[in-house]
Design an enzyme around this catalytic site. Sequence first.
Site, PDB file in Angstrom:
ATOM      1  NE  ARG A  69    -120.820  -2.995 -32.470  1.00 26.99           N
ATOM      2  CZ  ARG A  69    -121.538  -2.814 -31.367  1.00 26.99           C
ATOM      3  NH1 ARG A  69    -121.298  -1.805 -30.590  1.00 26.99           N
ATOM      4  NH2 ARG A  69    -122.494  -3.645 -31.018  1.00 26.99           N
ATOM      5  CB  THR A  70    -122.523  -3.982 -39.012  1.00 26.00           C
ATOM      6  OG1 THR A  70    -121.645  -4.685 -38.155  1.00 26.00           O
ATOM      7  CG2 THR A  70    -122.170  -4.274 -40.444  1.00 26.00           C
ATOM      8  CE  LYS A 107    -147.102  -7.074 -48.245  1.00 22.20           C
ATOM      9  NZ  LYS A 107    -147.173  -6.058 -49.292  1.00 22.20           N
ATOM     10  NE  ARG A 136    -125.013  -8.090 -39.519  1.00 22.90           N
ATOM     11  CZ  ARG A 136    -124.405  -7.700 -38.399  1.00 22.90           C
ATOM     12  NH1 ARG A 136    -125.089  -7.558 -37.285  1.00 22.90           N
ATOM     13  NH2 ARG A 136    -123.128  -7.445 -38.391  1.00 22.90           N
ATOM     14  CG  HIS A 166    -119.004  -9.476 -39.975  1.00 26.39           C
ATOM     15  ND1 HIS A 166    -119.143  -8.398 -40.824  1.00 26.39           N
ATOM     16  CD2 HIS A 166    -119.524  -9.076 -38.776  1.00 26.39           C
ATOM     17  CE1 HIS A 166    -119.704  -7.407 -40.169  1.00 26.39           C
ATOM     18  NE2 HIS A 166    -119.954  -7.790 -38.931  1.00 26.39           N
TER      19      HIS A 166
HETATM   20  C1  NCD Z   1    -120.409  -8.991 -34.756  1.00 27.12           C
HETATM   21  C2  NCD Z   1    -121.366  -9.714 -35.670  1.00 27.12           C
HETATM   22  O1  NCD Z   1    -122.458  -9.228 -35.938  1.00 27.12           O
HETATM   23  O2  NCD Z   1    -120.976 -10.774 -36.125  1.00 27.12           O
HETATM   24  N1  NCD Z   1    -120.758  -7.666 -34.531  1.00 27.12           N
HETATM   25  C3  NCD Z   1    -120.381  -6.719 -35.421  1.00 27.12           C
HETATM   26  O3  NCD Z   1    -120.762  -6.745 -36.551  1.00 27.12           O
HETATM   27  N2  NCD Z   1    -119.514  -5.796 -35.003  1.00 27.12           N
HETATM   28  C4  NCD Z   1    -120.081  -9.739 -33.537  1.00 27.12           C
HETATM   29  C5  NCD Z   1    -121.179 -10.257 -32.682  1.00 27.12           C
HETATM   30  O4  NCD Z   1    -122.375 -10.064 -32.929  1.00 27.12           O
HETATM   31  O5  NCD Z   1    -120.830 -10.911 -31.696  1.00 27.12           O
END
Ligand code: NCD
Length: 359
Positions: A53-54, A82, A103, A131
Amino acid sequence: MDIRNLIDFNDMSLSEWDELYKLACRIKRSPAEFRDTCRGKIMATLFYEPSTRTQMSFQTAMMRLGGKVIGFSDPNASSVSKGETLRDTVKIVTAYSDVLVIRNPIEGAAYAASLYSRVPVVNAGDGGHLHPTQTLTDLMTINELKGRTDGLTVGCCGDLLNGRTVHSLLRAMARFKNNRFVLISTPELSLPDYVISELNAVGVENGNSFVKVSTLEECISELDILYMTRIQRERFHSQEEYARQSGVYRLTADKMKLAKPDMAVLHPLPKVDEIDYEVDDDPRTMYFEQAENGMYIRMALIAQLCAKERTGRAPAYPIQTEPFCHNPRCISNHEKYLPKLTKIVGGEERCCYCDAAIK
Ligand code: NCD
């Protein structure tokens, strides 16, 4: 919007949040109006950790604004494999792009990246820490459903220790007025202390309160919002520890019968076994709508950040090779050049990267 980076929702003032929310609503109403907003701009997405999703919502958000996307979703296919430092990767990638989305499984990685970046940096999740763009998504959805983000009873259920979405959401909601947070978890998976101290300081100042409970049944009838989360398997030290915690909370149709007719069920997704399949068909579940909102609010964020000028060479920081943060999951203990940066929160010295108390 004055902010340059979004590392923590609290980088933003509430009026900046309001401006962003209104822009996202306009984009949602008439997306075609914005299809050239980022024409000629490039967003880099560095995903050191899996994401559906993200990552896709950031990518599609940029594409819908007319911009282009570069990046990786598998660090093993980049120079990271590397042995390249985060600092070098960021310097290179931000020479090529106009906004950086990162991320990383290590806490504080996005903040560390922002020190060396020539373009705005967005934290798309740093380990079990924060997040913030999920929080933008959550607040937009709550605002749409309830018409406000204050005076609500919000239950957060599941892995409150490792769930970065809950940390960001609670820290953000503590800044609004008169919310009541019901924290539903096992004692082992309760909130980390930096979130509790935020709820005690900022939260209480704004008339918010919180209670800890151990079952859904004892509180579900009071809730306006139920925020379910998955047990974060990847953050456990062992499979046995995970097995002890998994499957404890399950939202079933029977439990939904106890809830208010207008309670909304949110979830950052992915969900595993914490929500029964049949609950998905209950009209009070809003997580798929919530995920769609994530695209609109990210479009608004990218549109605003892409309008910022790129800076020249990043400032030089003193190299710090001695550890200063006791959190083994903090980026300062993994990238051994990061400067010692601390802040005072509620009279306590905390690490700027991961928020752990400096002892
Ligand atoms: C979440 C995350 O990555 O922290 N997912 C997201 O970004 N929608 C929640 C999760 O992984 O449980």
